[in-house]
Design a protein around this motif. Structure first.
Motif, PDB file in Angstrom:
ATOM      1  N   MET A   1       3.501   4.227   5.599  1.00 19.25           N
ATOM      2  CA  MET A   1       4.631   3.847   6.447  1.00 19.25           C
ATOM      3  C   MET A   1       5.846   4.712   6.092  1.00 19.25           C
ATOM      4  N   THR A   2       6.923   4.535   6.802  1.00 16.90           N
ATOM      5  CA  THR A   2       8.153   5.297   6.576  1.00 16.90           C
ATOM      6  C   THR A   2       8.699   5.040   5.166  1.00 16.90           C
ATOM      7  N   PRO A   3       8.923   6.106   4.368  1.00 18.26           N
ATOM      8  CA  PRO A   3       9.488   5.930   3.021  1.00 18.26           C
ATOM      9  C   PRO A   3      10.910   5.357   3.081  1.00 18.26           C
ATOM     10  N   LEU A   4      11.263   4.615   2.037  1.00 19.02           N
ATOM     11  CA  LEU A   4      12.571   3.958   1.945  1.00 19.02           C
ATOM     12  C   LEU A   4      13.251   4.291   0.628  1.00 19.02           C
ATOM     13  N   LEU A   5      14.572   4.248   0.642  1.00 15.99           N
ATOM     14  CA  LEU A   5      15.368   4.335  -0.585  1.00 15.99           C
ATOM     15  C   LEU A   5      16.235   3.088  -0.609  1.00 15.99           C
TER      16      LEU A   5
ATOM     17  N   LYS B   1       9.434  12.352   8.362  1.00 14.10           N
ATOM     18  CA  LYS B   1       8.911  13.073   7.199  1.00 14.10           C
ATOM     19  C   LYS B   1       7.403  13.235   7.285  1.00 14.10           C
ATOM     20  N   GLY B   2       6.794  12.662   8.326  1.00 16.51           N
ATOM     21  CA  GLY B   2       5.369  12.819   8.528  1.00 16.51           C
ATOM     22  C   GLY B   2       4.502  11.820   7.789  1.00 16.51           C
ATOM     23  N   PHE B   3       5.101  10.781   7.198  1.00 20.69           N
ATOM     24  CA  PHE B   3       4.322   9.781   6.473  1.00 20.69           C
ATOM     25  C   PHE B   3       3.784   8.697   7.388  1.00 20.69           C
ATOM     26  N   THR B   4       4.544   8.328   8.392  1.00 24.84           N
ATOM     27  CA  THR B   4       4.154   7.242   9.285  1.00 24.84           C
ATOM     28  C   THR B   4       2.852   7.593   9.981  1.00 24.84           C
TER      29      THR B   4
ATOM     30  N   MET C   1      17.767   2.908   3.115  1.00 31.88           N
ATOM     31  CA  MET C   1      17.782   4.180   3.805  1.00 31.88           C
ATOM     32  C   MET C   1      16.341   4.548   4.140  1.00 31.88           C
ATOM     33  N   LYS C   2      16.106   4.821   5.396  1.00 28.85           N
ATOM     34  CA  LYS C   2      14.786   5.238   5.838  1.00 28.85           C
ATOM     35  C   LYS C   2      14.731   6.759   5.909  1.00 28.85           C
ATOM     36  N   PHE C   3      13.608   7.308   5.474  1.00 28.49           N
ATOM     37  CA  PHE C   3      13.375   8.742   5.589  1.00 28.49           C
ATOM     38  C   PHE C   3      12.473   8.962   6.799  1.00 28.49           C
TER      39      PHE C   3
END
Length: 119
Positions: free
Chosen positions: A74-78, A6-9, A1-3
């Protein structure tokens, strides 16, 4: 799952500041790095399984091994852990809603804190 969104990228910060900030939220780097990349993980053990919130980044300046690097996040992941294969992030995975909400809250707070020292 990509978040997503969220402003991280593309967010950039010094490695030492990131290490300290991430640790406050239970995200550890440990041995998950090489000279150009870092990975911060937070483990969640639930009755549904073992899950990892993961934030990755790479050095745009400096050297991770030397402890002096500017990291672009980069884009956070779960992901869900499957023994013995590892962590899966695929679209077909299902995640407990309470866990997704908890991760969203962590990421919102973390992004706000990183924004104070981001470059």
């Amino acid at each position: 799952m990509k978040f997503e969104n969220k402003g991280f990228t593309g967010l950039k910060a010094e490695l030492s500041r990131l290490d300290d900030c991430m640790l406050e939220y239970g995200l550890v780097r440990e041995g998950q790095w090489d000279y150009e990349r870092v990975t911060y993980d937070r483990k969640f053990e639930l009755k549904e399984g073992i899950f990892y919130l993961r934030i990755q980044g790479y050095a745009v300046e400096g050297d991770v091994g030397a402890g002096k690097a500017l990291i672009q996040l980069m884009t956070p992941l779960l992901g869900k852990y499957y023994y013995p294969h590892g962590v899966e992030y695929g679209e077909g995975e299902s995640f407990p809603k309470s866990l997704a909400a908890q991760c969203e809250k962590i990421l919102t707070e973390l992004k706000s804190e990183i924004a104070h020292f981001a470059k």
